[in-house]
Design an enzyme around this catalytic site. Sequence first.
Site, PDB file in Angstrom:
ATOM      1  N   HIS A 166       3.001 -13.698 -29.956  1.00 26.63           N
ATOM      2  CA  HIS A 166       4.136 -12.824 -30.243  1.00 26.63           C
ATOM      3  C   HIS A 166       3.668 -11.609 -31.024  1.00 26.63           C
ATOM      4  CE1 HIS A 166       8.253 -11.673 -31.225  1.00 26.63           C
ATOM      5  NE2 HIS A 166       7.834 -11.480 -32.468  1.00 26.63           N
ATOM      6  N   ILE A 209       0.835  -1.202   0.000  1.00 25.10           N
ATOM      7  CA  ILE A 209       0.000   0.000   0.000  1.00 25.10           C
ATOM      8  C   ILE A 209       0.873   1.256   0.000  1.00 25.10           C
ATOM      9  CG2 ILE A 209      -1.694   1.340   1.301  1.00 25.10           C
ATOM     10  CD1 ILE A 209      -2.775  -1.323   2.385  1.00 25.10           C
TER      11      ILE A 209
END
Length: 456
Positions: free
Chosen positions: A442, A187
């Site tokens: 790809h 956080i």
Amino acid sequence: MDTFELIVIGGGPGGYLAAERAGHAGLKTMCIEKRAYGGVCLNEGCVPSKTFLNSAKVLDYANHAKNYGVSVEGKNSIDQKFVVERKNGVVKMLVSGVKATLKRNKVVMKEAEAFIEAKTDEGFIVKAGEEKFLAKRLIIATGSMPVVPPIPGLRENIETGLVMTNREVLDLTEIPKKLVVIGGGVIGLEMASYFSSVGSEVTVVEMLNKIAGPTEAEISKILQKTLERKGVKFNLGCKVTAIEKDGVVFERDGKIEKAPADKILCSIGRRAVTANVGLENIGVNMERGAIITDDCLRTNVANVYAVGDVNAKVMLAHTAYREAEVAVNTILGKKDHMRYNVIPSVIYTNPEVGSVGETLESAKAKGLNAKEVSIPLTYSGRYIAENTDLDGICKLIVNNDTNTLIGAHIIGSYAGEFIVSVSAMIDLEVDIENIKKLVFPHPTVCEIVREAIFQI
């Protein structure tokens, strides 16, 4: 007194999904939530923070547009009030979706504080507001709350508004000039990343000698280096000793220092919410304030389960989701159990960090015959095409005895999206030779996993 086959106490990720799955399976189910459906994750955690971070990412791209041949005129800036408004809109939409899904699965929703009064031969008596209900089974999903340690001046300055927790920081409509973050965990780092991108001078004070907690050591160093380039200052190995009106006082190597602040974010950690639920009335066993559960989420009390942060096993929303499913499946008599060793974690800074399973250090500590393969993300064409900061890496941890993956640690673009593919490989114990036969699209950044596999 109305009777339910299942009452779920808590409407966060673990609670609402458990109620949804139970309702879908035909169980008469009630879900009781005292604050807001969606819990911390949806209202003041995972989702709103990612809304913030996406705005920062867009600003980062604009500020570095010339690196990609794009001309942007004038000074780029953030409209923090708009960011907060947009965040609130995103939250409202998703909370509405949660409620609609529960309603569609015939779950009775009750917005009240729940308290377990007693266990009887018929079931459990649960008070919700001024009403009482009988449950044949219970799922406790009361979540967690921020840790507020006894640091002098901390509580007082939470009340004045100088100090914020994860809740208040996401409603901040003005960018502080100087922000000090106490805690270098997920956080703290995500908010440090955000506020440094939008113009704050950010200082992180962390007690440990590294950031990102259990994150793999080299990944942690790369992330720190990247954030430092953005202007974040780190004070590691430092203990906060006091909060004053103009900053954070901390001790480093026996010397007292001070980090000036207009605002302070306290993100030291979270603890399970188990007080004032009535667990003592039915004899639920706890340890360090968290409910003890087995790998089917059963407590020591028959027909009582606990999911999510309240059991403090792995305090992540997606852990709570899976625990909810396991608990409901167990109730329905379906064989299921948790596999905590394959839960991925993500730090949504820019760049992202994705991790799952063992590090080389943890594997060796467990006596495993392990090795590590590490390659730069520059093996990926798409990564080079889309980035000018090329420090990303991919690490795979291999069990030599089984020829399978047992860990993966990645820092770079989209890491949080494709770490799940490695989680699946680990969970299914896929042989390395079979992984080599998988086809990755790809050009993608996730091809880095295939490239690393062929380095083994």
